[in-house]
Design a protein around this motif. Structure first.
Motif, PDB file in Angstrom:
ATOM      1  N   THR A   6       0.830  -1.203   0.000  1.00 19.42           N
ATOM      2  CA  THR A   6       0.000   0.000   0.000  1.00 19.42           C
ATOM      3  C   THR A   6       0.863   1.251   0.000  1.00 19.42           C
ATOM      4  N   LEU A  10       0.861   4.126  -2.907  1.00 22.40           N
ATOM      5  CA  LEU A  10       0.647   5.541  -2.624  1.00 22.40           C
ATOM      6  C   LEU A  10       1.791   6.376  -3.190  1.00 22.40           C
ATOM      7  N   VAL A  22      -8.972  11.946  -2.956  1.00 25.68           N
ATOM      8  CA  VAL A  22      -8.837  11.160  -1.726  1.00 25.68           C
ATOM      9  C   VAL A  22      -9.911  11.611  -0.743  1.00 25.68           C
ATOM     10  N   GLU A  35     -13.695   2.607  -0.176  1.00 21.62           N
ATOM     11  CA  GLU A  35     -13.035   1.543  -0.936  1.00 21.62           C
ATOM     12  C   GLU A  35     -14.006   0.883  -1.903  1.00 21.62           C
ATOM     13  N   GLU A  40      -8.913   5.462  -4.672  1.00 21.21           N
ATOM     14  CA  GLU A  40      -7.569   4.866  -4.668  1.00 21.21           C
ATOM     15  C   GLU A  40      -6.829   5.006  -3.351  1.00 21.21           C
ATOM     16  N   ALA A  41      -7.288   5.866  -2.471  1.00 15.05           N
ATOM     17  CA  ALA A  41      -6.647   6.065  -1.176  1.00 15.05           C
ATOM     18  C   ALA A  41      -7.665   6.686  -0.232  1.00 15.05           C
ATOM     19  N   TYR A  43      -8.123   9.092   3.472  1.00 16.02           N
ATOM     20  CA  TYR A  43      -7.540  10.022   4.441  1.00 16.02           C
ATOM     21  C   TYR A  43      -8.240   9.818   5.776  1.00 16.02           C
ATOM     22  N   LEU A  80      -6.843  -0.224   1.044  1.00 13.07           N
ATOM     23  CA  LEU A  80      -6.334   0.942   0.341  1.00 13.07           C
ATOM     24  C   LEU A  80      -5.235   1.637   1.150  1.00 13.07           C
ATOM     25  N   PRO A  81      -4.381   2.415   0.493  1.00 18.56           N
ATOM     26  CA  PRO A  81      -3.409   3.229   1.233  1.00 18.56           C
ATOM     27  C   PRO A  81      -4.110   4.211   2.164  1.00 18.56           C
ATOM     28  N   ASP A 109       0.131   4.632   5.977  1.00 21.11           N
ATOM     29  CA  ASP A 109       1.029   4.621   4.823  1.00 21.11           C
ATOM     30  C   ASP A 109       1.639   5.993   4.584  1.00 21.11           C
TER      31      ASP A 109
END
Length: 295
Positions: A6, A10, A22, A35, A40-41, A43, A80-81, A109
């Motif tokens: 991950t 990122l 994000v 997700e 894609e990521a 927070y 996900l990251p 990450d």
């Protein structure tokens, strides 16, 4: 997916500089929704934790333990990251060092450290102040030195634009990059021309925060990509949407004295169970106890 993977994902994502959106998650279920929708990521938002778990504004009421616990829960729920909002690092450079060690173990990450005085406040509130540039740089150096995994990213945020102006914020971002920050976050710019100009002054990857109702004008993701941003943060879009949804559903219940799936105001019972992966737990129960569940 391993944390190594991950973190590598990122790092690759920010290098592409295509303004990937994000969203922020305030708990494990909101992370699952993010997700599930194909982002894609994620927070992990400090404001969201404070608002949704404490019912308090983003005024520095949460601490390292709160953020670490939420990070670990979200890490366990999604692959996900995770970019984790660590506020000021909860103290000086020594505290930042421990914060990074703790959040790295929890599954972050990328860890975000900002230069506000402690306790901090939301970047879009009035009354902010920042620590000295030298102290802020030392905190970023401590964050970089603290990580055990070189693939763990450090994000450096500055709130100096509101206090000292755009040029001072640019200088801080440049110094943070020199100190080893992997990605830079200049908070609460107030003019579109500042958003457009920032990537011309800073070579490192950049995140731009789109706060719905905040001080920064909402720019299109296409423009932000053209200007050179790596990530576009919508830290509390899910939170604000959830609150609006709760208000609408409960107002309807209050007025009509009943509420069902046909209202379109709530997800179905089945969808709720899908999002929390009930079928997986049913299969485990069958595997270990031999029971066969029909629903």
């Amino acid at each position: 997916m391993t944390m190594k993977t991950t973190r590598t994902l990122l790092r690759t994502l920010i290098q592409h500089r295509r303004a990937a959106i994000v969203p922020g998650a305030f708990n494990a279920l909101s992370a699952r929704v993010i997700e599930d929708l194909g982002f894609e990521a994620i927070y992990v938002t400090g404001a969201g934790i404070s608002n949704m778990w404490l019912g308090l504004p983003d005024l520095g009421f949460i601490g390292l333990t709160d953020v670490a616990q939420h990070t670990a829960r979200i890490r366990d729920a999604v692959s996900l990251p995770l970019i984790v909002d660590a506020d000021t690092g909860f103290g000086n450079a020594i505290n930042v060092y421990q914060t990074v060690r703790t959040l790295e173990r929890a599954g972050a990450d990328c860890i975000q450290i900002e230069d506000q005085v402690n306790p901090k406040r939301c970047g879009h509130f009035a009354g902010k102040d920042v620590i000295t540039l030298n102290e802020a740089v030392d905190k970023i150096k401590a964050a970089v030195d603290a990580r055990h995994d070189a693939d763990l990213l450090i994000m450096a945020r500055t709130d100096a634009a509101a206090v000292h102006g755009f040029d001072a914020a640019v200088e801080r971002a440049q110094r943070f990059a020199e100190a080893g920050a992997d990605i830079l976050f200049v908070e609460a710019l107030t003019q579109l021309d500042q958003l457009q100009a920032l990537p011309r002054h800073v070579q490192a990857p950049l995140l731009m925060n789109m706060v719905i109702g905040g001080k920064t004008p909402i720019a299109s993701t296409e423009n932000l990509a053209d200007w050179g941003y790596s990530l576009v943060l919508y830290a509390n879009a899910a939170l604000q949407g959830a609150v609006a949804g709760m208000q609408k559903a409960l107002q309807t219940l209050q007025q009509q004295k009943q509420l069902d799936e046909s209202s379109g105001l709530v997800v179905s019972f089945a969808e709720r169970q899908r999002l929390v992966n009930k079928s997986f737990w049913d299969s485990l129960e069958h595997q270990y106890t031999g029971s066969q569940l029909s629903s």
